[in-house]
Design an enzyme around this catalytic site. Structure first.
Site, mmCIF file in Angstrom:
data_model
loop_
_atom_site.group_PDB
_atom_site.id
_atom_site.type_symbol
_atom_site.label_atom_id
_atom_site.label_comp_id
_atom_site.label_asym_id
_atom_site.label_seq_id
_atom_site.Cartn_x
_atom_site.Cartn_y
_atom_site.Cartn_z
ATOM 1 C CB CYS A 94 17.416 -17.360 -10.832
ATOM 2 S SG CYS A 94 16.125 -17.769 -12.613
ATOM 3 C CD GLU A 95 13.864 -11.478 -7.711
ATOM 4 O OE1 GLU A 95 13.692 -11.530 -6.925
ATOM 5 O OE2 GLU A 95 14.181 -10.115 -8.762
ATOM 6 C CG HIS A 96 14.552 -13.094 -13.417
ATOM 7 N ND1 HIS A 96 15.904 -12.354 -12.890
ATOM 8 C CD2 HIS A 96 13.816 -12.213 -12.550
ATOM 9 C CE1 HIS A 96 16.272 -11.301 -12.656
ATOM 10 N NE2 HIS A 96 14.717 -10.646 -12.632
ATOM 11 C CG HIS A 97 14.786 -18.000 -16.386
ATOM 12 N ND1 HIS A 97 15.374 -17.267 -16.014
ATOM 13 C CD2 HIS A 97 14.218 -18.004 -17.046
ATOM 14 C CE1 HIS A 97 15.478 -16.480 -16.724
ATOM 15 N NE2 HIS A 97 14.803 -16.935 -17.648
ATOM 16 C CD GLN A 139 25.514 -14.611 -8.153
ATOM 17 O OE1 GLN A 139 25.583 -15.149 -9.530
ATOM 18 N NE2 GLN A 139 27.228 -14.236 -8.552
ATOM 19 C CG HIS A 145 22.714 -17.589 -12.145
ATOM 20 N ND1 HIS A 145 21.828 -16.473 -12.207
ATOM 21 C CD2 HIS A 145 23.508 -17.246 -12.017
ATOM 22 C CE1 HIS A 145 22.251 -16.258 -11.183
ATOM 23 N NE2 HIS A 145 23.925 -16.471 -11.073
ATOM 24 C CB CYS A 192 17.549 -19.375 -16.123
ATOM 25 S SG CYS A 192 18.691 -18.198 -15.295
HETATM 26 ZN ZN LIG Z 1 16.971 -17.009 -13.763
#
Ligand SMILES: [Zn+2]
Length: 199
Positions: free
Chosen positions: A90-93, A131, A159, A161
């Site tokens: 995931c690009e956030h975490h 996703q 996920h 995260c």
């Molecule tokens: Zn994430």
């Protein structure tokens, strides 16, 4: 897009010092001592692993759809590759996303080797992703390159995260879908493809 990876004299991917240092900083930030024995080679190992996780930046997934077969013996039904396992991040975490994807299309006049659908998925999954975008990119790539009557992509994934931090809810899957062409417009086609996928 990243540059081509360079190999060192040992045949492994060459890791620049500033990249290894960044991982060392992260280990320290997490609360451990990057100088202790067990962690000594970890920064370079992590850096190489990330090059592999993100291999998709070095490829254009549409190349997998460039070789098509027009002779399909009059076959004009859905082609489906079901439950393809994949991993992304995931690009956030930068936490792992693990799951399975089902990819279907209704050919107009040409088909591809079935393994190519999984390769398209891999090309987009091996990047930093969300996703929803992964689902849409796979569908769009097939739509633009095979010009089929319809495309359906459904991804069911967990996920890291969510399972390993934050609300910590292991076992919860997130489902996303992208339907194009007849699978979007025609209810009967949509029901058929989704039931073939097991939804
Ligand atoms: Zn994430």
């Amino acid at each position: 897009m990243s540059d081509k990876v360079e190999l060192g004299p040992d045949g492994k991917v060459l890791v620049p010092d500033h990249v290894a240092d960044a991982v060392r900083t992260l280990i320290e930030w997490a609360g451990d001592d990057p100088a202790r024995e067990g962690l000594r080679d970890t920064p370079r190992r992590v850096a190489r692993a990330w090059k592999e996780y993100c291999q998709g930046y070095n490829e254009d997934p549409s190349v997998h759809l460039s070789r098509t077969f027009e002779e399909v013996g009059g076959y004009d039904e859905i082609v489906l590759l079901r439950d393809i396992p994949f991993q992304s991040h995931c690009e956030h975490h930068m936490a792992p996303i693990t799951g399975k994807a089902s990819i279907a299309y209704l050919p107009r006049d040409r088909v591809v080797g079935i393994s190519k659908l999984a390769r398209v998925l891999g090309g987009y999954a091996r990047r930093l992703q969300v996703q929803e975008r992964l689902t849409a990119e796979v569908a769009r790539c097939i739509w633009d390159n095979l010009h089929p009557h319809g495309v359906a992509v459904v991804i069911d994934a967990q996920h890291g995260c969510m399972t390993g931090r934050g609300v910590r809810t292991p076992g919860v899957g997130m489902v996303t879908s992208r339907l194009l062409g007849c699978f979007l417009d025609d209810e009967r086609s949509r029901k058929e493809v989704l039931s073939l996928m097991g939804y």
